[in-house]
Enzyme design. Structure first.
Site, PDB file in Angstrom:
ATOM      1  N   LYS A  45       0.713  -1.169   0.016  1.00  0.00           N
ATOM      2  CA  LYS A  45      -0.054   0.113   0.046  1.00  0.00           C
ATOM      3  C   LYS A  45       0.843   1.293   0.064  1.00  0.00           C
ATOM      4  O   LYS A  45       1.903   1.158   0.770  1.00  0.00           O
ATOM      5  CB  LYS A  45      -0.858   0.036   1.308  1.00  0.00           C
ATOM      6  CG  LYS A  45      -1.786   1.193   1.559  1.00  0.00           C
ATOM      7  CD  LYS A  45      -3.018   1.411   0.493  1.00  0.00           C
ATOM      8  CE  LYS A  45      -3.697   2.530   0.497  1.00  0.00           C
ATOM      9  NZ  LYS A  45      -4.773   2.908  -0.519  1.00  0.00           N
ATOM     10  N   CYS A 128      -2.814   9.861  -6.348  1.00  0.00           N
ATOM     11  CA  CYS A 128      -4.006   9.626  -5.456  1.00  0.00           C
ATOM     12  C   CYS A 128      -5.114  10.599  -5.546  1.00  0.00           C
ATOM     13  O   CYS A 128      -4.596  12.075  -5.345  1.00  0.00           O
ATOM     14  CB  CYS A 128      -3.396   9.374  -4.197  1.00  0.00           C
ATOM     15  SG  CYS A 128      -5.104   9.160  -3.056  1.00  0.00           S
ATOM     16  N   SER A 192      -6.713   5.138 -10.526  1.00  0.00           N
ATOM     17  CA  SER A 192      -7.995   5.243 -10.955  1.00  0.00           C
ATOM     18  C   SER A 192      -8.471   6.370 -11.430  1.00  0.00           C
ATOM     19  O   SER A 192      -7.668   7.636 -11.380  1.00  0.00           O
ATOM     20  CB  SER A 192      -8.945   5.325  -9.587  1.00  0.00           C
ATOM     21  OG  SER A 192      -8.505   6.470  -8.684  1.00  0.00           O
TER      22      SER A 192
HETATM   23  C1  SIN Z   1      -6.136   5.874  -1.682  1.00  0.00           C
HETATM   24  O1  SIN Z   1      -5.849   5.341  -0.823  1.00  0.00           O
HETATM   25  O2  SIN Z   1      -7.143   6.851  -1.661  1.00  0.00           O
HETATM   26  C2  SIN Z   1      -6.399   5.080  -3.117  1.00  0.00           C
HETATM   27  C3  SIN Z   1      -4.718   5.224  -3.532  1.00  0.00           C
HETATM   28  C4  SIN Z   1      -4.539   5.869  -4.813  1.00  0.00           C
HETATM   29  O3  SIN Z   1      -5.515   6.216  -5.459  1.00  0.00           O
HETATM   30  O4  SIN Z   1      -3.344   5.928  -5.139  1.00  0.00           O
END
Ligand code: SIN
Length: 310
Positions: A45, A128, A192
Site C-alpha cells: 500500500k 492519488c 483510478s
Molecule cells: C487511496 O488510498 O485513496 C487510493 C490510493 C490511490 O489512489 O493512489
C-alpha cells in the site's frame, strides 16, 4: 513451455501479473496472502511519513462494472513497511514499496529509508485523487518534475512513477518529455480515474461518504482509458522505460490486450479486491491459454505489436 516472465532494471518477475497498490495490501497479513498466491510480485500500500487513518467510511463500494473509492491513503506509515520487508522477501518474489506524499521532502525521507531495506523497487505514487484539499500531483507537471528530480538524486533502488490517466495528446507529450529526462525505470499507468460520482437513485444518495460522494473510478469502466495511456506512453517513452499497465484487468484477454499495447507488467486493483488472491492464478492460466492458441512462447513475441489501420 510458455514464459510470462518480465524484468525491470534487473529485477526478475517469474510472472508479469501482480496486485496494484491499493486494495488488500495494507497489513502484513494481507501482503502475505499476496506473497503466497500466484502473483509475480508483491506491491505494498502507498505509504506516507505519518500513519494515516484515511477518509471516513463508507469509502469503497463495488459497482456494476468496477468500483468507486475514496480511501484517502489509509496506511501504517513508512516505518511499518520498512519493518515488514524481511518477512515478505522470504517468499522470494520481487517486493515493491509504494510511496505517497504531499511534497518532495516527504518523498525524499521515505525513499532514503527504503535504500537500506531489501525492497527491490520503489513506486512513487503521483496520482492519488482522494486526499481532501490536495490535487493529484501527476496533473501538476512542475511539481511532478521536482519530485522526480529529488527521488532520482537519492534513490539507490530502481524506481518509477504511478500516474493518473491523461486524456489529451498535449498532456501525454508534456509528461513523456519529463519522464524521458528523468531517471525512472518504469511508469505505472493508470491510477483510478479521479472524482467520479455514483448515485443510488432510490435513496437519492451518493454511494461513498468522503468528498460529497466523489471518488476514484476503477474496474471495467476504465480499461479503454488505461489501454490508451499504456499505448500512448509506449509510443512516446524511451524504450528503456518499462510500462506497468493497470486498469480493468479481469481476464487473460484483458492482460493480452495490455501487453499488445506495450505493457511489460500488469497490476490488478479492483478485480483483485473483488475476487481475492486466486485471481492471479486464473488470469495467468487464461493468458497462457491465449498465447498457446496464437503460438506465442513469450511476452516479447507480441509486446507492443498492436496493429493499426492504414
Ligand atoms: C487511496 O488510498 O485513496 C487510493 C490510493 C490511490 O489512489 O493512489
Amino acid at each position: 513451455m510458455i514464459d510470462i516472465s518480465a524484468d525491470i532494471s534487473g529485477v526478475h518477475f517469474d510472472s508479469c501479473i501482480m496486485n496494484a497498490s491499493g486494495p488488500l495490501d495494507t497489513t502484513l497479513e494481507e501482503l502475505t496472502d499476496i506473497a503466497t498466491s500466484s502473483a509475480g510480485g508483491i506491491v505494498m500500500k502507498s505509504c506516507t511519513v505519518e500513519v494515516r487513518e484515511g477518509n471516513p467510511e463508507p469509502r469503497y463500494v463495488d459497482v456494476e462494472w468496477g468500483s468507486i473509492n475514496s480511501m484517502g491513503l489509509p496506511n501504517l506509515g513508512y516505518k511499518y513497511y520498512n519493518e515488514i520487508t524481511p518477512k515478505l522477501k522470504s517468499y522470494g518474489k520481487p517486493l515493491i514499496a509504494s510511496i505517497a506524499g504531499a511534497e518532495s521532502q516527504e518523498y525524499k525521507k521515505i525513499v532514503e529509508s527504503f535504500n537500506t531495506s531489501n525492497v527491490d523497487i520503489l513506486e512513487i505514487n503521483l496520482s492519488c485523487p482522494n486526499v481532501v484539499g490536495r490535487p493529484q500531483i501527476g496533473y501538476d507537471f512542475e511539481m511532478s518534475e521536482e519530485i522526480m528530480g529529488v527521488v532520482g538524486d537519492v534513490s539507490d533502488k530502481p524506481w518509477g512513477v504511478k500516474l493518473p490517466p491523461y486524456f489529451d495528446f498535449v498532456h501525454f507529450e508534456e509528461m513523456a518529455s519529463i519522464l524521458n529526462n528523468s531517471k525512472i525505470s518504469f511508469i505505472v499507468s493508470i491510477n483510478s480515474i479521479g472524482n467520479a460520482l455514483f448515485i443510488d437513485w432510490e435513496t437519492e444518495k451518493v454511494l461513498i461518504k468522503p468528498k460529497g460522494g466523489f471518488g476514484g473510478l476503477g474496474g471495467k469502466y476504465i480499461k479503454p482509458t488505461a489501454l490508451a495511456n499504456v499505448r500512448k506512453f509506449h509510443e512516446l517513452l524511451d524504450k528503456s522505460i518499462k510500462i506497468v499497465g493497470v486498469g480493468g484487468v479481469y481476464s487473460g484477454i484483458d492482460a493480452f490486450e495490455f501487453i499488445l499495447s506495450g505493457a511489460t507488467l500488469l497490476q490488478l486493483g479492483t478485480s483483485f479486491a473483488q475476487e481475492g488472491p486466486q485471481i492471479f492464478e486464473r488470469v495467468t492460466r487464461e493468458l497462457k491459454a491465449i498465447m498457446e492458441k496464437k503460438g506465442y512462447k513469450s511476452l516479447e513475441d507480441f509486446r507492443g505489436k498492436l496493429k493499426v489501420m492504414n
